[in-house]
Motif scaffolding. Structure first.
Motif, PDB file in Angstrom:
ATOM      1  N   ARG A 165       0.835  -1.196   0.000  1.00 14.41           N
ATOM      2  CA  ARG A 165       0.000   0.000   0.000  1.00 14.41           C
ATOM      3  C   ARG A 165       0.872   1.251   0.000  1.00 14.41           C
ATOM      4  N   THR A 198       0.297   5.517   0.293  1.00 22.77           N
ATOM      5  CA  THR A 198      -0.655   6.606   0.539  1.00 22.77           C
ATOM      6  C   THR A 198       0.040   7.942   0.344  1.00 22.77           C
ATOM      7  N   TYR A 245     -12.077   4.237  -6.990  1.00 27.64           N
ATOM      8  CA  TYR A 245     -11.979   4.272  -8.450  1.00 27.64           C
ATOM      9  C   TYR A 245     -12.644   3.037  -9.061  1.00 27.64           C
ATOM     10  N   TRP A 300       3.937   2.993  -8.889  1.00 29.79           N
ATOM     11  CA  TRP A 300       3.109   3.764  -7.951  1.00 29.79           C
ATOM     12  C   TRP A 300       2.721   5.130  -8.508  1.00 29.79           C
ATOM     13  N   THR A 313      -0.294   5.231 -10.931  1.00 33.44           N
ATOM     14  CA  THR A 313      -1.650   4.865 -10.516  1.00 33.44           C
ATOM     15  C   THR A 313      -2.570   6.071 -10.672  1.00 33.44           C
ATOM     16  N   SER A 315      -4.840   7.187  -8.717  1.00 33.65           N
ATOM     17  CA  SER A 315      -4.968   7.974  -7.487  1.00 33.65           C
ATOM     18  C   SER A 315      -3.787   8.921  -7.304  1.00 33.65           C
ATOM     19  N   ARG A 373      -4.743   6.734  -2.216  1.00 38.40           N
ATOM     20  CA  ARG A 373      -4.143   5.446  -1.890  1.00 38.40           C
ATOM     21  C   ARG A 373      -4.199   4.511  -3.087  1.00 38.40           C
ATOM     22  N   ALA A 374      -3.174   3.665  -3.201  1.00 38.49           N
ATOM     23  CA  ALA A 374      -3.171   2.569  -4.161  1.00 38.49           C
ATOM     24  C   ALA A 374      -2.761   1.308  -3.409  1.00 38.49           C
ATOM     25  N   TYR A 397      -3.855  -3.171  -9.312  1.00 39.06           N
ATOM     26  CA  TYR A 397      -4.028  -2.366  -8.103  1.00 39.06           C
ATOM     27  C   TYR A 397      -5.452  -1.845  -8.041  1.00 39.06           C
ATOM     28  N   LYS A 398      -5.868  -1.432  -6.852  1.00 40.24           N
ATOM     29  CA  LYS A 398      -7.127  -0.727  -6.634  1.00 40.24           C
ATOM     30  C   LYS A 398      -6.796   0.598  -5.962  1.00 40.24           C
ATOM     31  N   ALA A 399      -7.680   1.570  -6.086  1.00 40.82           N
ATOM     32  CA  ALA A 399      -7.313   2.915  -5.634  1.00 40.82           C
ATOM     33  C   ALA A 399      -8.498   3.688  -5.058  1.00 40.82           C
ATOM     34  N   ASP A 400      -8.153   4.657  -4.211  1.00 47.81           N
ATOM     35  CA  ASP A 400      -9.135   5.545  -3.580  1.00 47.81           C
ATOM     36  C   ASP A 400      -8.538   6.947  -3.479  1.00 47.81           C
TER      37      ASP A 400
END
Length: 238
Positions: free
Chosen positions: A8, A10, A61, A80, A83, A85, A109-110, A117-120
């Motif tokens: 992770r 951030t 996302y 990174w 990404t 995000s 965040r990724a 990956y997933k992201a917010d």
């Protein structure tokens, strides 16, 4: 600031977020503190949370289109900094530093899962504001406000940002008549003049589309005021 923890990463604004290790990208974390103040539904749910200084908009996302029906929220991991995000967070930070009226970047965040990956992201919620569709459904805008819209777009272009989805849903006006540009997902830095003309043409088509669909108070001549404000700002800084 950047915090890395295994798979992770951030990115966060340390003026607003003191501890990036907290579960700040989980809506339940904010709900347990009774800080959820609203939500909006779209491709996914955006949660509005009350922070000490401002309100934040928490968004996960999700993919759109046909491919999004197959792979809902995973993206190929290419590093990174690549990404979605990270790119949106850094773009907002650059624009904010340059004095463009965009939401304050709060945290992004990724989370890596092998090759994906997933992201917010959490960005500032612009309170007491309406997008141009809602505003124009109520009444027409004056030429000065249209010129301010053009000026804000010119400020964005002056630092080389290509807003690939510049439409009237992504332009907000607050109660003090301040113009804001939002939704910088998938936007990027660019050079030359082609992207600038493309952004403005897309915005004009958006006005035309909503004039038919949503019956907004808009006439084609109004876009000239947007262009006047745009050109005036360019002249001032060159």
């Amino acid at each position: 600031m950047i915090h890395k923890d295994g798979k992770r990463t951030t990115w966060y604004n340390n003026r607003i977020i003191n501890d990036p290790t907290q579960d700040i990208f989980n809506a339940d974390y904010w709900a347990n503190q009774k800080k959820i103040v609203g939500r909006a539904s779209g491709r996914g749910t955006t949660w509005f949370v009350q922070l000490e200084q401002i309100q934040g908009a928490l968004r996960h996302y999700f993919r759109g289109g046909f491919f999004g029906k197959i792979v809902k929220d995973s993206y190929f991991f290419l590093g990174w900094d690549k990404t979605r995000s990270a790119r949106e967070f850094k773009l907002l930070l650059m624009l904010k530093t340059a004095g463009v009226n965009v939401p304050e970047p709060i945290a992004a965040r990724a989370v890596r899962y092998y090759f994906t990956y997933k992201a917010d992201i959490i960005s500032e919620r612009i309170v007491n504001a309406q997008d141009l569709v809602d505003l124009l459904q109520g009444s027409a805008l004056d030429s000065e406000l249209y010129a301010e819209i053009g000026r804000e777009i010119a400020k964005m272009h002056s630092v080389g940002v290509n807003h690939t989805d510049l439409n009237i849903h992504n332009i907000l006006i607050d109660k003090s008549r301040k113009v804001w540009i939002i939704d910088f997902d998938k936007c990027s830095l660019a050079r030359g003049e082609v992207y600038k003309k493309s952004n403005l043409a897309r915005l004009q088509r958006s006005f035309e589309k909503e004039a038919l669909r949503a019956n907004i108070h808009w006439e084609s001549k109004d876009f000239n005021y947007v262009l006047d404000g745009y050109k005036k700002y360019i002249e001032e800084v060159t």
